[in-house]
Design an enzyme around this catalytic site. Structure first.
Site, PDB file in Angstrom:
ATOM      1  N   GLY A  67      -4.024  -2.338  -5.826  1.00 20.81           N
ATOM      2  CA  GLY A  67      -4.165  -1.113  -5.041  1.00 20.81           C
ATOM      3  C   GLY A  67      -3.796   0.147  -5.758  1.00 20.81           C
ATOM      4  N   GLY A  68      -3.609   1.320  -5.199  1.00 24.22           N
ATOM      5  CA  GLY A  68      -3.324   2.449  -5.681  1.00 24.22           C
ATOM      6  C   GLY A  68      -1.946   2.352  -6.414  1.00 24.22           C
ATOM      7  N   MET A  69      -1.053   1.607  -6.010  1.00 20.80           N
ATOM      8  CA  MET A  69       0.380   1.656  -6.605  1.00 20.80           C
ATOM      9  C   MET A  69       0.472   0.539  -7.463  1.00 20.80           C
ATOM     10  SD  MET A  69       1.325   4.014  -4.751  1.00 20.80           S
ATOM     11  CE  MET A  69       0.508   4.825  -3.470  1.00 20.80           C
ATOM     12  N   GLY A  70      -0.352  -0.689  -7.589  1.00 16.64           N
ATOM     13  CA  GLY A  70       0.039  -1.490  -8.787  1.00 16.64           C
ATOM     14  C   GLY A  70      -0.683  -2.947  -8.193  1.00 16.64           C
ATOM     15  N   LYS A  87       5.382  -7.016  -6.567  1.00 15.56           N
ATOM     16  CA  LYS A  87       4.496  -5.757  -6.936  1.00 15.56           C
ATOM     17  C   LYS A  87       4.992  -5.059  -8.090  1.00 15.56           C
ATOM     18  CE  LYS A  87       1.610  -2.909  -4.443  1.00 15.56           C
ATOM     19  NZ  LYS A  87       0.841  -2.782  -3.189  1.00 15.56           N
ATOM     20  N   ASP A 181       0.855   5.708   3.719  1.00 23.18           N
ATOM     21  CA  ASP A 181      -0.161   5.062   3.244  1.00 23.18           C
ATOM     22  C   ASP A 181      -0.609   3.993   4.332  1.00 23.18           C
ATOM     23  OD1 ASP A 181      -2.794   4.841   1.989  1.00 23.18           O
ATOM     24  OD2 ASP A 181      -1.968   3.704   0.469  1.00 23.18           O
TER      25      ASP A 181
END
Length: 337
Positions: A67-70, A87, A181
């Site tokens: 996803g957008g974070m990792g 993560k 989010d």
């Protein structure tokens, strides 16, 4: 719409394993020259075996998603001999000392959260320059999978999930954390279909720090965040309402050709009432979701207590609410009661 592009994906340096024991028969399998996360056939029993990798003191067993974070992995903590979720974070958090330090502080705050509807953060670390989080493994899948499968979800089940997530968000706010989010992918289920929110300390860091970029998922992002105003509990309430709308209606409240079009749509007017898409939705469910999603902050629910209170009143009229859920999950829930 993807939140992560190839240039922001974490560049992870894995340590390869020389061999492994087949999980099916226990035979020793030679892994020389084999790429991590590829699937091979056990030479002894013929079972399909996914090749793991080594990262810090974890054995990464398989990729769970990006996803957008990792990127998140199913992993085994070799020191504590338990399955966990790892993560591995985006590159900017490793490359910018200020971003890394702020993220570290957020992760430490998230680790102090202990609530049944928030996935526990166990530890924070840095391996070969890349930050990572060790988190509770929540095995029941996430809400987005039910939506993607076309499962017609019981509105009462969805609204119950909303209450559980609101309770987790309320506990986080009391500890000084906002999420930033909330979306179906971040709502996971345990084996009893209890909902747990993930990514505290990750989305919060991003939504507050990288102001030159727009953090959040276009379908669910609150209008005040689009305008880059201060993040707050009401922003998370909006995102939770949009998530519940999507889960019940089977489609997001706003859509468009691209992320910009989706974002602009919320400023043109409210989405169609959820009961116009699902006539079986009770008026009170629609009213709760509508109030969660008002663009005007003063018309939106002021806090989690008021959201939870209205949901509790509605659920008190529904018989056997814990036994309701997506098709295929109800039998599991009943068996546990």
């Amino acid at each position: 719409m993807s939140e992560q592009s190839a240039d922001t994906a974490p560049q992870i340096e894995y340590d390869r394993l020389d061999n492994m024991n087949c999980p099916a028969c226990g035979a020793l399998v030679d892994l020389a020259g084999i790429e991590p996360f590829s699937t091979i056939e056990c030479p002894a029993c013929g079972a399909a075996v996914e090749v793991p990798a080594k990262f810090a003191h974890f054995r990464l067993l398989k990729k769970l998603g990006s996803g957008g974070m990792g990127t998140t992995f199913l992993a085994e903590d070799e020191g504590l001999d338990r399955k966990v979720a790892i993560k591995v974070m985006q590159n900017f958090m490793a490359e910018d000392p200020k971003s890394f330090e702020t993220f570290k502080n957020e992760a430490q705050s998230a680790a102090k959260l202990n609530h049944p509807h928030v996935a526990q953060v166990y530890s924070f670390g840095r391996e070969k320059g890349v930050p990572y989080l060790e988190m509770e493994l929540v095995p029941g899948g996430d809400l987005s999978k039910f939506i993607a499968d076309g499962t017609v979800l019981d509105p009462a089940f969805v609204i119950r999930v909303g209450m559980e997530i609101a309770e987790g968000l309320k506990a986080a706010e009391e500890g000084g954390l906002f999420h930033g989010d909330v979306k179906p992918e971040n709502i996971l289920f345990d084996e009893n279909m209890n909902a747990k929110l993930v990514d505290f300390g990750i989305a919060s860091r991003a939504s507050q720090g990288q102001m030159e970029e727009l953090w959040g998922t276009p379908y669910y992002i609150a209008p005040e965040k689009v305008q880059k105003k201060m993040n707050s509990a009401r922003s998370d309430i909006y995102s939770l309402g949009a998530t519940l709308y999507h889960a019940i209606a089977g489609r997001p409240p706003y859509d468009g050709e691209d992320a910009v079009a989706v974002i602009k749509a919320r400023f043109k007017g409210p989405p169609p009432p959820v009961e116009s898409i699902r006539p079986d939705v009770e008026p009170e469910v629609s009213r709760i979701i509508t109030r969660m999603m008002y663009n005007d902050l003063f018309m939106r629910y002021p806090n989690y207590k008021s959201v939870i209170g209205d949901i509790e009143k509605y659920l008190s009229t529904v018989k056997d609410i814990r036994k309701q859920g997506p098709k295929g999950a109800s039998a599991t829930i009943r068996a546990k009661l």
